[in-house]
Write a protein that holds these residues in place. Structure first.
Motif, PDB file in Angstrom:
ATOM      1  N   GLU A  44      -0.471   5.262  -7.874  1.00  0.00           N
ATOM      2  CA  GLU A  44      -0.006   6.559  -7.380  1.00  0.00           C
ATOM      3  C   GLU A  44       1.517   6.661  -7.426  1.00  0.00           C
ATOM      4  O   GLU A  44       2.225   5.746  -6.989  1.00  0.00           O
ATOM      5  CB  GLU A  44      -0.497   6.779  -5.943  1.00  0.00           C
TER       6      GLU A  44
ATOM      7  N   ASP B  94      -0.767   4.011  -3.452  1.00  0.00           N
ATOM      8  CA  ASP B  94      -1.483   2.904  -4.080  1.00  0.00           C
ATOM      9  C   ASP B  94      -0.840   2.567  -5.434  1.00  0.00           C
ATOM     10  O   ASP B  94       0.019   3.308  -5.918  1.00  0.00           O
ATOM     11  CB  ASP B  94      -2.965   3.289  -4.227  1.00  0.00           C
TER      12      ASP B  94
ATOM     13  N   TYR C 203       6.204   6.062   6.910  1.00  0.00           N
ATOM     14  CA  TYR C 203       5.572   5.116   5.992  1.00  0.00           C
ATOM     15  C   TYR C 203       4.742   5.958   5.038  1.00  0.00           C
ATOM     16  O   TYR C 203       3.889   6.739   5.460  1.00  0.00           O
ATOM     17  CB  TYR C 203       4.678   4.098   6.717  1.00  0.00           C
TER      18      TYR C 203
ATOM     19  N   LYS D 220       0.846  -1.202   0.000  1.00  0.00           N
ATOM     20  CA  LYS D 220       0.000   0.000   0.000  1.00  0.00           C
ATOM     21  C   LYS D 220       0.872   1.240   0.000  1.00  0.00           C
ATOM     22  O   LYS D 220       0.388   2.366   0.055  1.00  0.00           O
ATOM     23  CB  LYS D 220      -0.887   0.006   1.261  1.00  0.00           C
ATOM     24  N   GLY D 221       2.170   1.020   0.016  1.00  0.00           N
ATOM     25  CA  GLY D 221       3.110   2.122   0.085  1.00  0.00           C
ATOM     26  C   GLY D 221       4.458   1.566   0.480  1.00  0.00           C
ATOM     27  O   GLY D 221       4.740   0.386   0.246  1.00  0.00           O
ATOM     28  N   ARG D 222       5.290   2.383   1.114  1.00  0.00           N
ATOM     29  CA  ARG D 222       6.628   1.927   1.500  1.00  0.00           C
ATOM     30  C   ARG D 222       7.213   2.888   2.535  1.00  0.00           C
ATOM     31  O   ARG D 222       6.723   3.996   2.728  1.00  0.00           O
ATOM     32  CB  ARG D 222       7.549   1.875   0.296  1.00  0.00           C
ATOM     33  N   TYR D 223       8.312   2.459   3.161  1.00  0.00           N
ATOM     34  CA  TYR D 223       9.036   3.338   4.071  1.00  0.00           C
ATOM     35  C   TYR D 223       9.935   4.259   3.267  1.00  0.00           C
ATOM     36  O   TYR D 223      10.504   3.842   2.253  1.00  0.00           O
ATOM     37  CB  TYR D 223       9.854   2.514   5.067  1.00  0.00           C
TER      38      TYR D 223
ATOM     39  N   ASN E 198       2.076   6.282   2.085  1.00  0.00           N
ATOM     40  CA  ASN E 198       1.011   5.582   1.369  1.00  0.00           C
ATOM     41  C   ASN E 198       1.092   5.892  -0.116  1.00  0.00           C
ATOM     42  O   ASN E 198       1.150   7.054  -0.498  1.00  0.00           O
ATOM     43  CB  ASN E 198      -0.360   6.015   1.888  1.00  0.00           C
TER      44      ASN E 198
END
Ligand code: MIG
Length: 629
Positions: A604, A601, A597, A565-568, A599
């Protein structure tokens, strides 16, 4: 930069401006040279980060692994591999206390053990004491790289249309297939500038021929595509089919332009066209001759090429095949008694036929009248094939900006062409791999670069392709390419066509800005993609970031994991964050320095902007072709 000449090495023409040549006694004391100059070590401190080695595997920080610079047709880019298609023997050791650079200008196998055997030792091993060693010192990595780049000369500049989106697939066979791809993009309002012609456009894989059956009137077809603002980009393979009556083969044989075996006879190998000969690209006359052949296609309106199989890749040679056949003939006698060792032996016999060391040691080049065994100059082959084309373009297509990139390369080739990173796979890890390759390639002068978006081998998925595009939309070469037999991966094959369209529209709206950063980077001998460590050298967290890049005023943080859903991310200073869903649909926020973190998608694209600017200042109106920009 200071150079040291070990023995009497052959001139690779990598470095073209370096006035300072030192005595061997002046080699700096941070380099511990062994007595015969075939091996040296450099001590690494705990906090040293090592950048560079161009197109190589593992992370952005090269430390902890062993690399073998030996150009190889390697279609599986997994962690157990030591070599890929190019050799870029330049690296920067980034210590908190200062930066050091080395370039080992040696055209044969070069081993870089960067803290693999011993974490605090960087060891370089060459096969013979015949090379040039260049050393640099600076307090800034950016400045150090700039100094190196000045010494190797300005990078090739691709035309603006080369930044357009390209669609490719090994398996497009005929004009109808190409038209179909174009129609599907245009009808679905999907931007597109080029379609690539892989080996099947040729007549029996013969270079500089076009199948008259599958492309009945090629010149008209090229024109028709041009009207739709589509550039066709054919592949050219290094090896030339051995076939009586085939002009390129006959001319090359008569003029003695192919590589020879030890007895002076043409060395016969086999690649896609079957039995083939290898043009001797080390010989300037052969280079000129082969380069001029591109005219056959430029005269038909072609203005872009990709050079392939130029490590050179060899499926087998006449000699290795007969050796293997002779041994295999005993298999029949062993059917009853065959143990596993013998079974593996027979299996390896066949498997080892390709790209075999013995083959590379059994043919010769003419280097200024000197007979030089291939393995001594192996890493220069693709460089000189591509140089042949680029040098010829000035005469056969004067004033025309040509797109050209190669699979195999060596530092020096960056003045003539770009590269693509070869046969990656539809693996999420290969998105990450590209992130780490980009700065290494830029350091070595290669600015027109990109990967097979969506992945070449294996089967892609909608999500993987979209995530891959989230990175490739920033790279100069933005091409969707995949292997024969793999799942169709043109963007219109998937359900979320709207999201793909938006990503492509975003790319086109960014092209003027990206092309400007690209052109400025060439002009100023800068990198287009920089590790955070280069810009925030005193920030211990930034120094270790492996999966984010700085490009112009942007920091990009592509997502490279499945189902994410995303990443660090690490934000090294206050920045504006734009979450882009297309060129005109995005959210903005201001992010303070820190770890987060993020977000994002699947559809995106996060773009961090340094400074106070709004993303709109970087965007032009979207277009479906660079011709509309
Ligand atoms: O042995 O031309 O890297 O892009 O599609 C494979 C067929 C030969 C390798 C290239 C790839 C291309 C493929 N080629």
């Amino acid at each position: 930069m200071k150079g040291f000449v070990i023995g009497k090495p052959l001139d690779t023409e990598s470095v073209i401006f370096c006035n300072e040549i030192g005595n061997l006694s002046e080699i700096p004391d941070w380099i511990n040279m062994n007595s015969d100059y075939t091996e040296f070590t450099i001590k690494l401190e705990d906090d040293d980060v090592v950048f560079g080695l161009g197109e190589s595997l593992h992370g952005m920080n090269k430390r902890g692994f062993k690399y073998v610079c030996l150009n190889t047709d390697q279609p599986l880019h997994t962690e157990d591999k030591d070599s890929l298609y190019g050799s870029h023997n330049f690296l920067v050791i980034d210590s908190p206390s200062g930066k050091k650079g080395i370039f080992v200008d040696y055209p044969a196998k070069t081993v870089f053990d960067i803290g693999h055997e011993k974490r605090d030792v960087l060891k370089v091993i060459v096969e013979e004491p015949l090379y040039k060693l260049y050393v640099l010192e600076s307090d800034s990595s950016n400045e150090l790289v700039k100094e190196f780049r000045k010494a190797i000369g300005k990078s090739y500049k691709a035309p603006l249309w080369g930044f357009g989106y390209g669609q490719s697939r090994w398996g497009y066979r005929a004009a109808e297939d190409i038209e179909n791809v174009v129609r599907n993009h245009r009808d679905n309002d999907l931007p597109l500038d080029s379609v690539y012609l892989d080996i099947d456009y040729m007549e029996d894989f013969k270079d500089f021929t076009v199948s008259s059956e599958r492309f009945p009137n090629f010149a008209d077809f090229v024109k028709k595509m041009k009207k739709e603002n589509i550039h066709l980009i054919p592949i050219i393979d290094a090896a030339v089919k051995k076939e009586d009556g085939y002009e390129v083969y006959e001319e090359g044989t008569n003029k003695g332009y192919f590589c020879k075996d030890k007895d002076g006879k043409d060395f016969v190998t086999a690649v896609w066209p079957g039995r083939s000969l290898l043009p001797d690209f080390m010989n300037p006359a052969a280079r000129k001759w082969f380069g001029d052949k591109y005219k056959i296609l430029t005269d038909l309106g072609i203005d872009g090429f990709w050079n392939d199989m130029n490590e050179p890749a060899l499926f087998y040679s006449d000699a290795s095949l007969s050796r293997a056949a002779e041994e295999l003939s005993h298999l029949g006698d062993e059917l009853e008694t065959l143990n596993l060792d013998r079974y593996w032996h027979y299996l390896d016999l066949v498997r080892d036929l390709s790209n075999n060391k013995e083959d590379y040691e059994s043919f010769y080049h003419d280097v200024n009248g000197m007979k030089v065994r291939h393995d001594r100059i192996h890493n220069l082959y693709g460089y000189n094939m591509t140089r042949a084309a680029a040098e010829a373009f000035k005469e056969i297509a004067p004033g025309k900006e040509m797109l050209i990139f190669s699979r195999s390369s060596y530092i020096g080739m960056h003045r003539y062409a770009g590269i693509w990173t070869g046969d990656n796979c539809s693996f999420y890890s290969h998105i990450k791999l590209l992130i780490s390759q980009l700065p290494g390639l830029n350091m070595a002068g290669f600015l027109f670069v990109g990967a097979d978006t969506g992945g070449f081998g294996h089967h892609t998925s909608e999500e993987l392709l979209m995530r891959f595009m989230g990175l490739s939309l920033f790279t100069p070469l933005f091409r969707n390419h995949c292997a024969i037999g793999c799942r169709d991966q043109e963007v219109y094959r998937f359900e979320r066509i709207n999201d793909f369209r938006n990503i492509l529209k975003l790319r086109y709206a960014l092209i003027p800005y990206l092309y400007k950063i690209y052109s400025d980077s060439i002009e100023n001998d800068d990198m287009m993609f920089r590790p955070l460590a280069f810009e925030y050298p005193d920030d211990a967290d930034a120094r270790l970031v492996e999966d984010q890049l700085l490009i112009g005023d942007f920091m990009i943080t592509p997502v490279y994991e499945a189902n994410a859903k995303g990443r660090y991310v690490y934000v090294p200073e206050k920045m504006k964050l734009f979450i882009m869903r297309s060129n005109d649909d995005y959210d903005v926020s201001v992010i303070e320095k820190g770890h987060y973190y993020l977000n994002a998608d699947i559809n995106e694209i996060p773009i961090f902007v340094r400074g106070d600017k709004d993303i709109s200042e970087y965007l032009t109106r979207p277009a479906n072709s660079t011709a509309e920009l």
